[in-house]
Design an enzyme around this catalytic site. Sequence first.
Site, PDB file in Angstrom:
ATOM      1  N   ASP A  39       6.226   5.888  32.841  1.00 37.45           N
ATOM      2  CA  ASP A  39       5.620   6.413  34.057  1.00 37.45           C
ATOM      3  C   ASP A  39       4.098   6.378  33.867  1.00 37.45           C
ATOM      4  O   ASP A  39       3.610   6.358  32.727  1.00 37.45           O
ATOM      5  CB  ASP A  39       6.109   7.848  34.271  1.00 37.45           C
ATOM      6  N   ASP A  41       1.436   8.370  36.070  1.00 31.28           N
ATOM      7  CA  ASP A  41       0.689   9.597  36.345  1.00 31.28           C
ATOM      8  C   ASP A  41       1.097  10.728  35.413  1.00 31.28           C
ATOM      9  O   ASP A  41       2.265  11.132  35.362  1.00 31.28           O
ATOM     10  CB  ASP A  41       0.907  10.016  37.801  1.00 31.28           C
ATOM     11  N   ASP A 214       6.667  12.431  32.418  1.00 28.39           N
ATOM     12  CA  ASP A 214       6.220  13.824  32.354  1.00 28.39           C
ATOM     13  C   ASP A 214       7.002  14.728  33.292  1.00 28.39           C
ATOM     14  O   ASP A 214       6.844  15.941  33.252  1.00 28.39           O
ATOM     15  CB  ASP A 214       4.740  13.910  32.756  1.00 28.39           C
TER      16      ASP A 214
END
Length: 288
Positions: A39, A41, A214
């Site tokens: 991922d 961001d 995250d």
Amino acid sequence: MASNRSVTVSTDVHGHTAGWADVTTPPVPPDSRTAAFFDIDNTMMQGASIYWFARGLAARSYVTTGDLARFAWQQARFRLLATEHAGDMSRARQAALAFVEGWRVDDVERLAEEIFDELMAPRIWAGTRRLAQRHLDAGQRVWLVSAAPLEIGRVIAARLGLTGAIGTVAEIVDGAYTGRLVGDLMHGPAKAEAVTRLAAVEGLDLARCTAYSDSRNDLPMLVAVGRAVAINPDGALLRTARRRGWEVRDFRTGRRAARIAVPSTAALGLLAGAVSAGLALHRRRRTA
């Protein structure tokens, strides 16, 4: 190292569409059936890539400080909501359309390259970058997977020397964005579906692959592979990781971790916030 700039778009029966853009093609790897999926961001980068892109546009007077303030307000709103109600998703989709409508693809790519060098590169998590490099050194392919527009993901992947990017695909006609998306936003289950399709195309064994994120919103992708790693996790993902025995890496410290932790849902909020910036830009262009 050879360069490959092609984009492939594939649609499955569920209506989700994935775009993947090969950026670099390494020599025949020693582990050709294994890959890592990151991922972007708050996993590869501190904050949201689309937000930093908007900041770069503001610095170039493409948008006003007022537009950017409204953009930031949307980010804060989605941090608090951290939900995926149908209405929120619909608004995010509409905002993404408004953001890209009328832009030339080559302009977006040029601006993304400039803004990455100025604002995004200093915010790449060194620890996450090292993890990606370990996969590359082992002869494995490394892909970014993000709700951000494919063109932005492709630039980030190229700058970091990664294999390529999977991202949200915008329709392009005659070199310009039409304001329509091809399929859905690359978010939640759509990421897992895209990774699964890419694995089929590339001959990957997902049981030998690794995914990094995250956010709890990426659980479908994390459970689709054989090894999941939580990077700078939000509270829900941290609890899941501990329960499942997943590895956890946190490159934040103390108050800094609490201050910058942003659920992946915020990426959709940032896309929603982009509508004010995009529409303001188009209004000025049309009245100029």
